[in-house]
Design an enzyme around this catalytic site. Structure first.
Site, PDB file in Angstrom:
ATOM      1  N   LEU A   1      16.192 -12.661   6.873  1.00  0.00           N
ATOM      2  CA  LEU A   1      15.470 -13.037   8.096  1.00  0.00           C
ATOM      3  C   LEU A   1      15.964 -14.392   8.606  1.00  0.00           C
ATOM      4  O   LEU A   1      16.164 -14.587   9.803  1.00  0.00           O
ATOM      5  CB  LEU A   1      13.963 -13.093   7.823  1.00  0.00           C
ATOM      6  CG  LEU A   1      13.222 -11.760   7.727  1.00  0.00           C
ATOM      7  CD1 LEU A   1      11.801 -11.979   7.194  1.00  0.00           C
ATOM      8  CD2 LEU A   1      13.168 -11.086   9.091  1.00  0.00           C
TER       9      LEU A   1
ATOM     10  N   ALA B   1      19.266 -14.125  10.233  1.00  0.00           N
ATOM     11  CA  ALA B   1      19.201 -13.427  11.521  1.00  0.00           C
ATOM     12  C   ALA B   1      18.606 -14.307  12.614  1.00  0.00           C
ATOM     13  O   ALA B   1      18.519 -13.885  13.774  1.00  0.00           O
ATOM     14  CB  ALA B   1      18.381 -12.159  11.375  1.00  0.00           C
ATOM     15  N   GLY B   2      18.149 -15.516  12.242  1.00  0.00           N
ATOM     16  CA  GLY B   2      17.613 -16.434  13.244  1.00  0.00           C
ATOM     17  C   GLY B   2      16.113 -16.632  13.194  1.00  0.00           C
ATOM     18  O   GLY B   2      15.567 -17.390  14.010  1.00  0.00           O
TER      19      GLY B   2
ATOM     20  N   THR C   1       9.581 -22.248   3.386  1.00  0.00           N
ATOM     21  CA  THR C   1      10.047 -22.246   1.992  1.00  0.00           C
ATOM     22  C   THR C   1       9.041 -21.597   1.057  1.00  0.00           C
ATOM     23  O   THR C   1       9.387 -21.210  -0.063  1.00  0.00           O
ATOM     24  CB  THR C   1      10.308 -23.685   1.526  1.00  0.00           C
ATOM     25  OG1 THR C   1       9.105 -24.450   1.698  1.00  0.00           O
ATOM     26  CG2 THR C   1      11.441 -24.325   2.337  1.00  0.00           C
TER      27      THR C   1
ATOM     28  N   HIS D   1       0.812  -1.206   0.000  1.00  0.00           N
ATOM     29  CA  HIS D   1       0.000   0.000   0.000  1.00  0.00           C
ATOM     30  C   HIS D   1       0.852   1.265   0.000  1.00  0.00           C
ATOM     31  O   HIS D   1       0.365   2.340  -0.329  1.00  0.00           O
ATOM     32  CB  HIS D   1      -0.916  -0.002   1.231  1.00  0.00           C
ATOM     33  CG  HIS D   1      -0.183   0.100   2.527  1.00  0.00           C
ATOM     34  ND1 HIS D   1       0.367  -0.994   3.160  1.00  0.00           N
ATOM     35  CD2 HIS D   1       0.115   1.167   3.304  1.00  0.00           C
ATOM     36  CE1 HIS D   1       0.957  -0.610   4.281  1.00  0.00           C
ATOM     37  NE2 HIS D   1       0.825   0.705   4.384  1.00  0.00           N
TER      38      HIS D   1
END
Length: 362
Positions: free
Chosen positions: A46, A49-50, A55, A27
């Site tokens: 992401l 970063a853990g 998938t 938007h």
């Protein structure tokens, strides 16, 4: 500042690679141009970063459940019992259309229906009523009795309406209507003021006359036994007696009704019984004549019984409900409306009763 709880995340927009041109998402109007800005790169970041990243979007739910189950196994969380959410009721209009439910009715009507192309009275279309030349009596037979009565019956009903439409300005109903109209009130108020006087002493004795004459005749009482039994009970015989008419000055309306019935009705047993009662009461007093209420009441019994279209139970119910008094109310409304118009047309002033016609006493 490190997040200790597992984060399950997914960045949408992986389909952008399928398009040859640059695709705008979200938007906010953000554009995904370079590789580092793609959804795939963000999902990879992401994951690095853990965060737990599925998938595909379709696997999102599976990954959330797997993450939850691991936390339970590790004893880090205790499952809370699932609470079934309340079922959302189906929309009533949709349920009615689908035939699953029906809405409760608030009014029951069996005499008329205006849902089709034209109104129907007791199942008879309005156009048929007009085309067949039906009169007011036929309409009453449909709306009141829910059937088409023979012509002599509907003609008798019309005669009763004509004979009872008015009885001069001096009777209580007309008097009330005239006084109300002269007070400047509207038509409905003037009409109602007159109608409210109808009762056992004015016009409302038709049902009682029919009820008592029928009971006496059906029990096989002689006129003497009937009258004397009523006298012992302290009950005036309904339909007998008149303030003006006498044995030597009969009510012309009664004579007209009797003449019509003797000519057209298959049987007039109840009317003849009323005449026999009159013969006995006249031997007591000259003003104890069969009045128009008694004539209509007894003759309506002959109409209902002689037509062969009503059971004994139906006849009793018709008398009990008040059909016959309804006939007088309908008829007299014509005259009361006429008196209202008459006073309005004459521009009569407010009525005040004269002092000399009142007896002032202590």
């Amino acid at each position: 500042g490190k997040v200790n709880k597992p984060v399950v995340a997914w960045v949408s927009g992986t389909c952008a690679r399928l398009f040859k041109s640059e695709v705008q998402f979200g938007h906010a109007g953000a554009k995904s141009g370079g590789e580092m800005e793609s959804a795939q790169a963000k999902n990879q970041a992401l994951r690095a970063a853990g965060a737990v990243v599925p998938t595909s979007y379709e696997a999102f739910e599976i990954v959330i459940k797997e993450t939850f189950d691991k936390l339970v196994e590790q004893g880090k969380i205790t499952p809370v019992k699932e609470v079934m959410p309340p079922q959302i009721p189906e929309d009533l209009n949709n349920a009615i259309k689908s035939g699953k439910v029906r809405a409760p009715t608030h009014i029951i009507s069996t005499i008329s229906d205006d849902r089709g192309e034209e109104p129907c009275y007791a199942g008879v279309p309005m156009s048929s009523i007009v085309e067949r030349g039906y009169g007011v009596g036929d309409v009453i037979s449909l709306l009141w009795f829910k059937r088409s009565l023979p012509r002599y019956c509907t003609h008798f009903i019309e005669i009763c309406i004509m004979l009872c439409a008015d009885h001069g300005p001096c009777v209580s109903g007309a008097h009330n209507t005239i006084v109300t109209a002269r007070a400047g009130k509207d038509l409905v108020s003037s009409l109602v003021s007159g109608l409210l006087t109808i009762g056992p002493r004015f016009g409302g004795a038709i049902d009682d006359a029919a009820r008592y004459f029928k009971d006496a005749y059906d029990r096989g009482l002689t006129p003497y036994e009937f009258v004397e039994d009523m006298k012992k009970k302290g009950i005036r015989v309904p339909g007998i007696g008149h303030r003006i008419k006498r044995g030597d000055n009969r009510d012309k309306r009664v004579e007209l009704l009797q003449r019509f019935a003797r000519t057209h009705f298959p049987s007039v047993k109840y009317m003849e019984y009323a005449v026999q009662v009159e013969t006995y009461t006249l031997s007591k007093a000259n003003n104890l004549v069969l009045n128009v209420d008694g004539a209509i009441g007894s003759l309506f019994l002959d109409l209902l019984a002689g037509s062969g279209m009503f059971s004994k139970q139906e006849i009793d119910e018709i008398v009990e409900i008040g059909y016959l008094n309804g006939l007088f109310v309908l008829a007299r409304s014509i005259g009361l409306i006429g008196h209202t118009f008459d006073q309005k047309r004459l521009k009569q002033p407010l009525y005040r009763h004269p002092w000399e016609d009142v007896l002032y006493t202590k």
